[in-house]
Write an enzyme that holds these catalytic residues in place. Sequence first.
Site, PDB file in Angstrom:
ATOM      1  N   GLU A   1      -5.688   8.940   7.621  1.00  0.00           N
ATOM      2  CA  GLU A   1      -6.301   8.454   6.371  1.00  0.00           C
ATOM      3  C   GLU A   1      -7.692   9.046   6.165  1.00  0.00           C
ATOM      4  OE1 GLU A   1      -5.631   4.505   4.844  1.00  0.00           O
ATOM      5  OE2 GLU A   1      -4.475   4.051   6.642  1.00  0.00           O
TER       6      GLU A   1
ATOM      7  N   CYS B   1      -4.838  -2.932   3.172  1.00  0.00           N
ATOM      8  CA  CYS B   1      -4.497  -2.829   4.594  1.00  0.00           C
ATOM      9  C   CYS B   1      -5.661  -3.091   5.541  1.00  0.00           C
ATOM     10  CB  CYS B   1      -3.858  -1.475   4.880  1.00  0.00           C
ATOM     11  SG  CYS B   1      -2.992  -1.489   6.470  1.00  0.00           S
TER      12      CYS B   1
ATOM     13  N   LYS C   1      -9.578   2.263  -1.515  1.00  0.00           N
ATOM     14  CA  LYS C   1      -9.753   1.721  -0.158  1.00  0.00           C
ATOM     15  C   LYS C   1     -11.067   2.161   0.489  1.00  0.00           C
ATOM     16  CE  LYS C   1      -6.993   1.371   4.128  1.00  0.00           C
ATOM     17  NZ  LYS C   1      -5.664   1.764   4.669  1.00  0.00           N
TER      18      LYS C   1
ATOM     19  N   ASN D   1       0.389  -0.924   5.505  1.00  0.00           N
ATOM     20  CA  ASN D   1       1.345  -0.166   6.340  1.00  0.00           C
ATOM     21  C   ASN D   1       0.747  -0.200   7.731  1.00  0.00           C
ATOM     22  OD1 ASN D   1       3.336   1.914   4.609  1.00  0.00           O
ATOM     23  ND2 ASN D   1       1.456   1.402   3.507  1.00  0.00           N
TER      24      ASN D   1
ATOM     25  N   GLU E   1       0.867  -1.191   0.000  1.00  0.00           N
ATOM     26  CA  GLU E   1       0.000   0.000   0.000  1.00  0.00           C
ATOM     27  C   GLU E   1       0.905   1.243   0.000  1.00  0.00           C
ATOM     28  OE1 GLU E   1      -1.537   0.966   3.953  1.00  0.00           O
ATOM     29  OE2 GLU E   1      -3.464   1.555   3.095  1.00  0.00           O
TER      30      GLU E   1
ATOM     31  N   ASN F   1      -6.966   6.311  -1.510  1.00  0.00           N
ATOM     32  CA  ASN F   1      -5.888   5.358  -1.258  1.00  0.00           C
ATOM     33  C   ASN F   1      -6.186   4.193  -2.209  1.00  0.00           C
ATOM     34  OD1 ASN F   1      -4.069   3.518  -0.268  1.00  0.00           O
ATOM     35  ND2 ASN F   1      -4.512   3.951   1.898  1.00  0.00           N
TER      36      ASN F   1
HETATM   37  N1  CDT Z   1      -2.812   1.592   6.625  1.00  0.00           N
HETATM   38  C1  CDT Z   1      -3.707   0.980   7.427  1.00  0.00           C
HETATM   39  O1  CDT Z   1      -4.859   0.761   7.050  1.00  0.00           O
HETATM   40  N2  CDT Z   1      -3.289   0.650   8.675  1.00  0.00           N
HETATM   41  C2  CDT Z   1      -4.169   0.096   9.635  1.00  0.00           C
HETATM   42  C3  CDT Z   1      -3.844   0.623  10.991  1.00  0.00           C
HETATM   43  C4  CDT Z   1      -4.966   0.451  11.908  1.00  0.00           C
HETATM   44  S1  CDT Z   1      -4.751   1.301  13.415  1.00  0.00           S
HETATM   45  C5  CDT Z   1      -5.309   2.893  13.123  1.00  0.00           C
HETATM   46  C6  CDT Z   1      -4.149  -1.433   9.677  1.00  0.00           C
HETATM   47  O2  CDT Z   1      -5.215  -2.035   9.691  1.00  0.00           O
HETATM   48  O3  CDT Z   1      -3.085  -2.032   9.749  1.00  0.00           O
END
Ligand code: CDT
Length: 311
Positions: free
Chosen positions: A145, A171, A126, A196, A49, A109
Amino acid sequence: MSSNRTLGLAVAQMGAVNLADSREAVVGRLIEMLREAKSRGAEHVVFPELALTTFFPRYWIEDQEELDRFYEKTMPNPQVQPLFDEARKLEMSFYLGYAELTPEGRRFNTSILVNKAGNIAGKYRKIHLPGHSDHKLDAPFQHLEKKYFEVGDLGFRVFNLDETLFGMCLCNDRRWPETYRVLSLQSAEVVVLGYNTPSVNIHWNEPVHLRTSTHLISMQASAYQNAVWVAAAGKCGSEDGFHMIGSSVIVAPTGEIVARAITEEDEVIVTKADLQIGENFRQHVFNFAKHRSPEHYRLIVERVGAGEPLA
Ligand code: CDT
């Protein structure tokens, strides 16, 4: 589609992309991993991502020009074109995540699927955006985000890429069973995703080891329950001092991890994915047409949040 089909499937995990790293340098790293994947028998490579930049939602950015630098206005653009060219030359397809700024000024995204001929065959924006849109002054970093992207408007769709049915997500989507079920109801065979995941949760004192175990358990359960392969590529390590988990994986429709990255750097993992394994589950225990009872699942689409028990 014929049986006994296999797919040379690679995940190209990325180590840190720091603020100072140029797009050219990042694309060079992706090309390097594409070549390695090819030499190890892969036909398809999954990149992370927001693969072209640092994970910029961690920063509160007020200057519009500074923010715009993280988005791609066209795809492919001259900086990313060398990746498309090399993939076409090697007859490889790939999945790539990036921040998209549309001509109308909308921000998403986004991920794309590029086929072996070098054409964009599918796009996903996303849907499950995590984080917040306000400036959390007491937090060690932000997760913006919800400020920097709109909720995706393309739905969860499946694309026939060189005779394999691919579903895409990004993600946080991987933690939601709805993601996989909507894709598997369209006969997806492989779900590809980039991520990420910060090692620290700014919302509560989550033990670090849980960040990795919830990442893995979500995908292992979903792969099995939906009879799909899942290939997940992380961007990880310490980006300008902000650490993100590694553990990029390829999960079989049995729910078993068949390949897992062991570093927090650029690392390619590869498997020969037997697409018949998913078919076995789809014909028996998870024969949806035979065994699902949607009349008992109505709450899933009627309610967003949890409410009262049914009368
Ligand atoms: N980039 C992304 O979606 N990261 C989320 C972090 C969640 S905590 C705010 C993940 O699900 O890994």
